[in-house]
Design an enzyme around this catalytic site. Structure first.
Site, PDB file in Angstrom:
ATOM      1  N   ASN A 161     -14.059   9.397  -2.395  1.00  0.00           N
ATOM      2  CA  ASN A 161     -14.736   8.352  -3.287  1.00  0.00           C
ATOM      3  C   ASN A 161     -14.607   7.027  -2.460  1.00  0.00           C
ATOM      4  O   ASN A 161     -13.320   6.637  -1.963  1.00  0.00           O
ATOM      5  CB  ASN A 161     -14.226   8.151  -4.753  1.00  0.00           C
ATOM      6  CG  ASN A 161     -14.139   9.317  -5.450  1.00  0.00           C
ATOM      7  OD1 ASN A 161     -15.074  10.099  -5.575  1.00  0.00           O
ATOM      8  ND2 ASN A 161     -13.292   9.523  -6.355  1.00  0.00           N
ATOM      9  N   HIS A 200      -8.451   7.260   2.776  1.00  0.00           N
ATOM     10  CA  HIS A 200      -8.181   8.604   2.255  1.00  0.00           C
ATOM     11  C   HIS A 200      -8.980   9.244   1.240  1.00  0.00           C
ATOM     12  O   HIS A 200     -10.147   8.563   0.812  1.00  0.00           O
ATOM     13  CB  HIS A 200      -6.612   8.249   1.382  1.00  0.00           C
ATOM     14  CG  HIS A 200      -7.193   7.668  -0.048  1.00  0.00           C
ATOM     15  ND1 HIS A 200      -7.336   6.262  -0.056  1.00  0.00           N
ATOM     16  CD2 HIS A 200      -7.158   7.996  -1.442  1.00  0.00           C
ATOM     17  CE1 HIS A 200      -7.964   6.124  -1.435  1.00  0.00           C
ATOM     18  NE2 HIS A 200      -7.605   7.104  -2.105  1.00  0.00           N
ATOM     19  N   CYS A 215       0.885  -1.181   0.011  1.00  0.00           N
ATOM     20  CA  CYS A 215      -0.021   0.141  -0.062  1.00  0.00           C
ATOM     21  C   CYS A 215       0.682   1.272   0.082  1.00  0.00           C
ATOM     22  O   CYS A 215       1.745   1.408   0.926  1.00  0.00           O
ATOM     23  CB  CYS A 215      -0.871  -0.127   1.349  1.00  0.00           C
ATOM     24  SG  CYS A 215      -1.800   1.608   1.353  1.00  0.00           S
ATOM     25  N   CYS A 232       0.374   3.597   3.399  1.00  0.00           N
ATOM     26  CA  CYS A 232       0.782   3.281   4.709  1.00  0.00           C
ATOM     27  C   CYS A 232       2.347   3.893   4.997  1.00  0.00           C
ATOM     28  O   CYS A 232       2.751   4.293   4.225  1.00  0.00           O
ATOM     29  CB  CYS A 232       0.875   1.672   4.712  1.00  0.00           C
ATOM     30  SG  CYS A 232      -0.574   0.792   5.010  1.00  0.00           S
ATOM     31  N   GLN A 251      -9.386  13.096  -1.381  1.00  0.00           N
ATOM     32  CA  GLN A 251      -8.544  13.790  -2.277  1.00  0.00           C
ATOM     33  C   GLN A 251      -9.140  15.434  -2.068  1.00  0.00           C
ATOM     34  O   GLN A 251     -10.029  15.512  -1.540  1.00  0.00           O
ATOM     35  CB  GLN A 251      -8.841  13.501  -3.724  1.00  0.00           C
ATOM     36  CG  GLN A 251      -8.390  11.900  -3.786  1.00  0.00           C
ATOM     37  CD  GLN A 251      -8.558  11.570  -5.240  1.00  0.00           C
ATOM     38  OE1 GLN A 251      -7.837  12.111  -6.192  1.00  0.00           O
ATOM     39  NE2 GLN A 251      -9.483  10.571  -5.522  1.00  0.00           N
ATOM     40  N   HIS A 259      -6.801   1.975   1.603  1.00  0.00           N
ATOM     41  CA  HIS A 259      -6.305   2.613   2.534  1.00  0.00           C
ATOM     42  C   HIS A 259      -7.303   3.998   2.889  1.00  0.00           C
ATOM     43  O   HIS A 259      -7.204   4.557   1.932  1.00  0.00           O
ATOM     44  CB  HIS A 259      -4.787   3.035   2.504  1.00  0.00           C
ATOM     45  CG  HIS A 259      -4.244   3.568   3.755  1.00  0.00           C
ATOM     46  ND1 HIS A 259      -2.963   2.994   4.353  1.00  0.00           N
ATOM     47  CD2 HIS A 259      -4.766   4.661   4.719  1.00  0.00           C
ATOM     48  CE1 HIS A 259      -2.923   3.708   5.520  1.00  0.00           C
ATOM     49  NE2 HIS A 259      -3.646   4.612   5.574  1.00  0.00           N
TER      50      HIS A 259
HETATM   51 ZN   LIG Z   1      -2.212   1.182   3.512  1.00  0.00          ZN
END
Ligand SMILES: [Zn+2]
Length: 348
Positions: free
Chosen positions: A169, A182, A70, A73, A184, A180
């Site tokens: 999204n 997150h 990822c 991370c 934008q 993960h």
């Molecule tokens: Zn991650």
């Protein structure tokens, strides 16, 4: 509450900002190699009277990697991702595959007006923890995130961008490529049509304040002293939820501590209700609607959540009528959506 900021310049020149309630400690480790790509550009759609963005390099972006690979991370166990630090609270960095860029030229293309895609695309990582979602983060972290949205809106507007929109999204169903937690932030060199229409409507009348004041109390999921969440009486998606502070502020950068805290708690509550509605994670698009340039005096900020599941096994698609005419058809009336969301437990 203090907002600490640690600024870092990545090896390829991109900016990485670590925001937190505690000062960030620790030195940077290894960085990713620079990505190569074609600069993005815009082409004018003569019938919609709106820009269309083209960014060829985005096809190369990372697609649903294993957790060990990822890129969001923290840099632990020798792994190299986007954030070369071993821990962080909320991290913001310039997207490696941006749809808009700060520099670039308008390409000459026959038969269409074109322009440089001036703007900036940032990724906001909500937590160092790969698992979980916005709905499972503590209220304090959601509060920090709302403050970071405000800080970025302010900074990007000061850089001269005309409109700034934080968004998330959520869900593979709508094309998310990284699990993960997150979101934008897009900063635009122009005011996009939909944001311009919303700002003009609000300049003509206080439509958000009126909605909060006049909507049927049965539509509200939270009706507090400083903030509300509700299914708007004109929802375009089944189970759509909006949040807003009661006081008219043009963006999260103007919320006071109490307003932000109440909005954070109401946001977590709304997202948990959506996840529990069908007993599975709800795919959604969340956008933070803040004033574009020139509209700070009349715009009332909102956080809008548009869910894409209308039933346990059915997704909402934008089909012929929506795509061909712009008229949205909704098969769950807002009153029914609100009653069903109110019947679900929003507690942690
Ligand atoms: Zn991650």
């Amino acid at each position: 509450m203090v907002l600490h900021l640690h600024r870092h310049r990545k090896a390829d020149g991109r900016e990485l900002l670590l925001y937190g309630r505690a000062a960030h400690e620790g030195a940077a480790g290894a960085e990713l190699p620079p990505a190569d790509g074609v600069p993005p550009h815009l082409r004018w759609h003569p019938l919609r009277q709106e820009w269309v963005g083209y960014a060829g390099a985005r096809q190369a972006r990372t697609f649903l990697p294993e957790e060990s690979d990822c890129p969001l991370c923290p840099a632990r166990d020798g792994a190299t991702g986007e954030i070369p630090f071993t821990d962080f609270e909320v991290a913001v960095f310039e997207n490696r595959f941006p749809a808009f860029a700060e520099a670039g030229d308008a390409p000459g293309i026959a038969g269409v007006r074109s322009a440089a895609a001036r703007g900036r695309c940032e990724v906001v990582v909500f937590s160092a923890d790969h698992r979980g979602s916005l709905a499972t983060l503590p209220d304090e972290r959601i509060d920090l995130l709302i403050e970071v949205w405000g800080a970025r809106i302010m900074a990007l507007r000061e850089m001269g961008f005309a409109a700034v929109m934080p968004f998330e999204n959520r869900g593979e169903e709508i094309g998310v490529t990284l699990h993960h937690p997150h979101g934008q932030i897009y900063a635009f060199g122009f005011v996009p049509g939909q944001i311009a229409r919303a700002a003009e409507a609000q300049a003509a009348a206080p439509v958000i304040a009126r909605m909060i004041e006049e909507a049927d109390p049965a539509l509200f999921l939270h009706r507090g002293a400083r903030a509300v969440s509700l299914v708007p009486p004109f929802a375009m998606y089944p189970f759509e939820v909006w949040l807003a502070p009661r006081r008219r502020v043009p963006g999260p950068q103007h919320l006071d501590v109490e307003e932000r805290g109440e909005l954070a708690a109401a946001l977590g509550d709304a997202l948990r209700r959506l996840d529990r509605l069908f007993g599975m994670p709800m795919p959604y698009i969340l956008t933070v609607q803040a004033a574009p340039a020139g509209h700070d005096a009349s715009f009332h900020m909102t956080i809008e959540i548009k869910p894409f599941r209308r039933d346990r096994a059915k997704l909402k698609y934008l089909a012929g009528v929506e795509q061909g005419s712009g008229v949205f058809l909704v098969d769950v009336p807002p009153e029914e959506a609100a009653a069903r969301l109110r019947a679900v437990d929003g507690a942690r």
